[in-house]
Design a protein around this motif. Structure first.
Motif, mmCIF file in Angstrom:
data_model
loop_
_atom_site.group_PDB
_atom_site.id
_atom_site.type_symbol
_atom_site.label_atom_id
_atom_site.label_comp_id
_atom_site.label_asym_id
_atom_site.label_seq_id
_atom_site.Cartn_x
_atom_site.Cartn_y
_atom_site.Cartn_z
ATOM 1 N N GLY A 283 0.800 -1.223 0.000
ATOM 2 C CA GLY A 283 0.000 0.000 0.000
ATOM 3 C C GLY A 283 0.829 1.266 0.000
ATOM 4 O O GLY A 283 0.383 2.291 0.531
ATOM 5 N N GLY A 284 2.021 1.219 -0.615
ATOM 6 C CA GLY A 284 2.825 2.420 -0.772
ATOM 7 C C GLY A 284 2.546 3.088 -2.101
ATOM 8 O O GLY A 284 1.514 2.860 -2.736
ATOM 9 N N VAL A 285 3.486 3.896 -2.557
ATOM 10 C CA VAL A 285 3.266 4.639 -3.791
ATOM 11 C C VAL A 285 3.184 3.690 -4.986
ATOM 12 O O VAL A 285 2.430 3.947 -5.935
ATOM 13 C CB VAL A 285 4.357 5.712 -3.978
ATOM 14 C CG1 VAL A 285 5.731 5.109 -4.211
ATOM 15 C CG2 VAL A 285 3.991 6.669 -5.101
ATOM 16 N N ALA A 311 1.001 3.697 3.124
ATOM 17 C CA ALA A 311 2.214 4.529 3.075
ATOM 18 C C ALA A 311 2.946 4.570 4.411
ATOM 19 O O ALA A 311 3.395 5.632 4.854
ATOM 20 C CB ALA A 311 1.868 5.940 2.606
ATOM 21 N N ARG A 312 3.112 3.435 5.054
ATOM 22 C CA ARG A 312 3.876 3.396 6.296
ATOM 23 C C ARG A 312 5.320 2.960 6.072
ATOM 24 O O ARG A 312 6.131 3.007 6.996
ATOM 25 C CB ARG A 312 3.195 2.446 7.293
ATOM 26 C CG ARG A 312 1.872 2.932 7.805
ATOM 27 C CD ARG A 312 2.005 4.194 8.635
ATOM 28 N NE ARG A 312 2.799 3.983 9.835
ATOM 29 C CZ ARG A 312 2.292 3.593 11.002
ATOM 30 N NH1 ARG A 312 0.982 3.373 11.120
ATOM 31 N NH2 ARG A 312 3.067 3.437 12.044
ATOM 32 N N GLY A 313 5.643 2.518 4.857
ATOM 33 C CA GLY A 313 7.020 2.129 4.560
ATOM 34 C C GLY A 313 7.805 3.298 4.002
ATOM 35 O O GLY A 313 7.731 4.422 4.509
ATOM 36 N N ALA A 314 8.544 3.042 2.921
ATOM 37 C CA ALA A 314 9.381 4.091 2.339
ATOM 38 C C ALA A 314 8.552 5.234 1.767
ATOM 39 O O ALA A 314 9.084 6.312 1.496
ATOM 40 C CB ALA A 314 10.275 3.494 1.252
ATOM 41 N N LEU A 426 -0.056 11.555 -1.485
ATOM 42 C CA LEU A 426 -0.272 11.066 -2.843
ATOM 43 C C LEU A 426 -0.833 9.649 -2.824
ATOM 44 O O LEU A 426 -1.755 9.327 -3.589
ATOM 45 C CB LEU A 426 1.042 11.102 -3.628
ATOM 46 C CG LEU A 426 0.978 10.541 -5.049
ATOM 47 C CD1 LEU A 426 0.044 11.361 -5.926
ATOM 48 C CD2 LEU A 426 2.373 10.469 -5.669
ATOM 49 N N CYS A 427 -0.302 8.801 -1.948
ATOM 50 C CA CYS A 427 -0.808 7.424 -1.856
ATOM 51 C C CYS A 427 -2.288 7.407 -1.497
ATOM 52 O O CYS A 427 -3.083 6.685 -2.123
ATOM 53 C CB CYS A 427 -0.009 6.641 -0.804
ATOM 54 S SG CYS A 427 1.693 6.293 -1.250
ATOM 55 N N HIS A 634 12.243 0.213 -6.790
ATOM 56 C CA HIS A 634 12.239 1.633 -7.142
ATOM 57 C C HIS A 634 13.300 2.441 -6.392
ATOM 58 O O HIS A 634 13.521 3.614 -6.723
ATOM 59 C CB HIS A 634 10.855 2.229 -6.869
ATOM 60 C CG HIS A 634 9.792 1.701 -7.767
ATOM 61 N ND1 HIS A 634 9.567 2.193 -9.025
ATOM 62 C CD2 HIS A 634 8.876 0.701 -7.596
ATOM 63 C CE1 HIS A 634 8.569 1.538 -9.596
ATOM 64 N NE2 HIS A 634 8.130 0.627 -8.753
ATOM 65 N N GLY A 635 13.949 1.834 -5.392
ATOM 66 C CA GLY A 635 14.987 2.533 -4.660
ATOM 67 C C GLY A 635 14.466 3.798 -4.018
ATOM 68 O O GLY A 635 13.376 3.834 -3.445
ATOM 69 N N SER A 636 15.242 4.873 -4.141
ATOM 70 C CA SER A 636 14.850 6.140 -3.530
ATOM 71 C C SER A 636 14.033 7.004 -4.478
ATOM 72 O O SER A 636 13.734 8.158 -4.158
ATOM 73 C CB SER A 636 16.104 6.907 -3.090
ATOM 74 O OG SER A 636 16.947 7.152 -4.201
ATOM 75 N N ARG A 637 13.653 6.470 -5.642
ATOM 76 C CA ARG A 637 12.951 7.276 -6.650
ATOM 77 C C ARG A 637 11.537 6.774 -6.944
ATOM 78 O O ARG A 637 10.976 7.069 -7.989
ATOM 79 C CB ARG A 637 13.765 7.307 -7.950
ATOM 80 C CG ARG A 637 15.070 8.047 -7.775
ATOM 81 C CD ARG A 637 15.816 8.258 -9.072
ATOM 82 N NE ARG A 637 16.946 9.147 -8.849
ATOM 83 C CZ ARG A 637 16.890 10.466 -8.942
ATOM 84 N NH1 ARG A 637 15.754 11.054 -9.268
ATOM 85 N NH2 ARG A 637 17.940 11.227 -8.703
ATOM 86 N N GLY A 638 10.964 6.022 -6.020
ATOM 87 C CA GLY A 638 9.643 5.475 -6.259
ATOM 88 C C GLY A 638 8.565 6.519 -6.435
ATOM 89 O O GLY A 638 7.600 6.317 -7.178
ATOM 90 N N LEU A 639 8.704 7.650 -5.748
ATOM 91 C CA LEU A 639 7.715 8.716 -5.895
ATOM 92 C C LEU A 639 7.631 9.183 -7.338
ATOM 93 O O LEU A 639 6.559 9.527 -7.834
ATOM 94 C CB LEU A 639 8.096 9.883 -4.978
ATOM 95 C CG LEU A 639 7.166 11.088 -4.912
ATOM 96 C CD1 LEU A 639 5.760 10.663 -4.503
ATOM 97 C CD2 LEU A 639 7.706 12.128 -3.945
#
Length: 682
Positions: A283-285, A311-314, A426-427, A634-639
């Motif tokens: 349930g993240g981005v 959105a409780r993870g990264a 956003l999520c 997605h690393g640090s660029r998932g958004l």
């Protein structure tokens, strides 16, 4: 990629300087479009009788002023069509947005549609740009580039039961562009061959020209061609239908349809399910982006999240920087992240227009170059990519203060239309929008312990019970996906990352844009806190907040002393900093893992001799699929990357044209790692 050079005559008609030709007729251009393209392709009758579940696909060579697209869209509205329309247009020299506005002022009856198009119209960035209208029921893929480069990058779908049949591709062709005598590079045998490769049997075409070499080329490619009276002063025009006969390519003495140059192990297979029901794990981005994309296509969804909230993870950080990752060449990463940047801007606009409040600010992102090596690399990026200034530009040391508000004493790259967003908001917006559009179930605080497959259904198990099942499963739960399906053997790793939330000071309050170098620092949000980060510790899944990593984040900012010194860095205060730790998921080649996952055992059996370099047609024509999809790594660029990844998955699940070029899809595909392994086998 350059914008078209335009001259205007006294009647307001645009001329293309490079081709010495008009964009549209002076004799009622809108009626000409309806005659040559809409009527010639029999759209009224075909849409009224359309019984297939898939979209109706139109392909146009030469988008120009967009008149043909707008006329078709208006016709779709007037027909009150139930058909989902995918309109794919290729354009080598896109109009500048101001020229597009001036062109479209000629038709008052199209003004509402023109306004919607102009709002989403992309800058002149090569690649595929997906635009949505009518709540996703009208899709425009604006493919910027030369037709000879773009068409080979359009994928078709294959059917295992009929190996030479490609499904769900072009139903109607608009052969536009400038006249063959003035634009001969477009009207070539390669064009007609790709038309045959991509066309359904029964696909139609319409064009304004009646040139003999065009007629003969289409006939040789398997099209039945008719001459019809031209529009206005033009004597004749061509239209016709693709028959796919055995006389195709008689000059080459073969009856086969032109084949895709895509290796069989990367080919797309038509999905094999009847119920449009899907499970989304995570349930993240990544997961909520998929829910958003599938809801537009009418899928019933069940999203399962291990935590008590979305959105409780990264995806739970307070602020996330959003800007494209660029290299000094057109690498897959450069192309992917540029397209992803433009897509997320359009998605955000759509969500905000729908009433969702998503904190964020396109305040710009500055990448200072504190070393000569960095400066040289940035200069190469600007020189080699030649991107529009509104996307990225070099700025001097003095200009950096104007952009970010603090004198950093270094030049840099300036992304004027980038900035920061609240990932968690956003999520939630994506999920709630999905729930408004379709049947959507959300299971929170639900940690899955086992995944199985039975009778064609994926099953999720918890405490010995199957709590959900559906024909399709999408993995969007980062590194935990491989804990549940270790047999996939995808080279993904967990990466601990800590962000710090230093409080605003009078000096740091001057920061107006996001600044990214070794570390990044955002302007404050409404809480009065900056976001500083992030640490990077591969293989570590501990989420305990660390004072040492606060100090590490601050140390990474020391290459920009003016920025670091704007914060209050007394050691006793750093101990009081708030922060957040999450575990990201990264792939071996630092690109996300996106798309349909083949059956691994069958894949290794079918393509075991890949290292021998045999001809493609000696292998099974496409991998055996299992209705399993991934949006991982997605690393640090998932958004930035997750929304475009979701569009790729949704397109594959619905047998739609892909929103990415063929080679980009291969660069993201889960099986790319298996292919590398098989090719290196001895």
């Amino acid at each position: 990629m350059n914008n078209a050079k335009i001259n205007w005559d006294k009647h307001g008609v645009p001329y293309a300087c490079d081709f010495n030709d008009v964009y549209f007729s002076t004799e009622n251009a809108l009626e000409e479009s309806r005659c040559i393209f809409i009527a010639a392709n029999q759209l009224t009758q075909r849409w009224s009788q359309w019984s297939e579940k898939r979209a109706f696909i139109i392909a146009e060579t030469g988008f120009g002023s967009g008149l043909n697209f707008l006329a078709t869209w208006r016709h779709w509205q007037q027909q009150q069509s139930h058909v989902t329309l995918v309109y794919r247009a290729i354009e080598r020299f896109p109009l500048h947005v101001q020229d597009l506005q001036r062109c479209l002022q000629n038709w008052d009856e199209l003004q509402d549609l023109s306004t919607a198009l102009i709002k989403q119209y992309p800058p002149a960035v090569p690649g595929f740009h997906r635009l949505y209208f009518e709540q996703g029921r009208v899709i425009l893929d604006l493919c910027l580039g030369d037709v000879s480069d773009i068409l080979p990058q359009w994928s078709a779908y294959f059917d295992h039961q009929t190996p030479d049949t490609q499904a769900s591709m072009v139903d109607a062709w608009y052969l536009d562009g400038f006249a063959p005598a003035k634009n001969p590079d477009m009207w070539t045998p390669d064009l007609y061959q790709h038309m045959a490769r991509l066309s359904q049997v029964g696909a139609t075409f319409g064009t304004f020209t009646a040139a003999g070499h065009v007629r003969r080329g289409l006939q040789q490619a398997g099209f039945k061609v008719d001459k019809q009276p031209g529009f206005g002063h033009k004597r004749e025009r061509l239209c016709g239908v693709y028959e796919g006969t055995e006389s195709l390519y008689t000059a080459q003495q073969t009856s086969k349809k032109p084949s895709s140059k895509q290796p069989p192990w990367f080919r797309n297979t038509s999905p094999k399910f009847t119920d449009k029901k899907a499970l989304i794990l995570g349930g993240g981005v990544a997961g909520t982006s998929i829910a958003y994309s599938l809801a537009q296509r009418g899928w019933s969804l069940h999203l399962v999240e291990a935590q008590a909230q979305l959105a409780r993870g990264a995806s739970g950080n307070a602020q996330g920087a959003v800007y494209p990752l660029l290299s000094a060449d057109w690498s897959p990463a450069t192309r992917f992240y540029l397209q992803a940047m433009l897509l997320i801007q359009r998605r955000l606009d759509s969500l905000r227009d729908a009433g969702f409040d998503i904190p964020g600010n396109w305040c710009g992102v500055l990448l200072p170059a504190s070393t000569m090596q960095q400066q040289k690399k940035q200069q190469q990026i600007i020189q080699n990519l030649q991107l529009p200034a509104k996307v990225v530009q070099l700025c001097s040391a003095s200009e950096t203060k104007q952009h970010c508000g603090i004198n950093l004493h270094h030049p840099g790259l300036w992304f004027s239309q980038a900035g920061w967003l609240s990932p968690a908001t956003l999520c939630h917006a994506q999920w709630h929008k999905a729930a408004q559009q379709t049947q959507a179930q959300l299971s929170l605080n639900c940690r899955i312990q086992k995944i199985s497959r039975h009778n064609g259904l994926w099953q999720l198990w918890r405490d010995g019970q199957c709590i959900a099942q559906a024909p399709v499963l999408i993995l969007a739960n980062a590194w935990e996906a491989l804990k549940l399906l270790p047999e996939l053997e995808l080279p993904l790793q967990a990466v601990r990352g800590q962000v710090s939330y230093p409080p605003q000071t009078p000096d740091s309050a001057k920061l107006r844009s996001v600044v990214c170098e070794t570390a990044y620092l955002t302007p404050t949000n409404t809480t009065g806190l900056h976001c500083l980060g992030a640490s990077y510790t591969p293989g570590d899944t501990d989420t305990t907040l660390s004072i040492a990593e606060h100090q590490q984040n601050l140390q990474q900012l020391q290459s920009l002393p003016a920025l670091a010194n704007s914060l209050d860095t007394q050691e006793e205060l750093i101990h009081d900093w708030a922060g957040r730790v999450s575990v990201r998921c990264s792939s071996r080649d630092h690109l996300p893992v996106v798309g349909a996952i083949p059956e691994k055992q069958a894949f290794f059996e079918d393509y075991a001799e890949m290292h021998l370099g045999r001809r493609f047609d000696t292998y099974p024509q496409e991998p055996r699929m299992q209705n399993l999809y991934a949006s991982l790594g997605h690393g640090s660029r998932g958004l930035l990357s997750a929304p475009l990844a979701a569009e790729l998955i949704a397109a594959q699940m619905n047998a739609e044209p892909l929103p990415l070029a063929d080679d980009l899809q291969r660069a993201l595909s889960p099986q790319r790692f298996w292919v590398r392994q098989l090719k290196s086998s001895t």
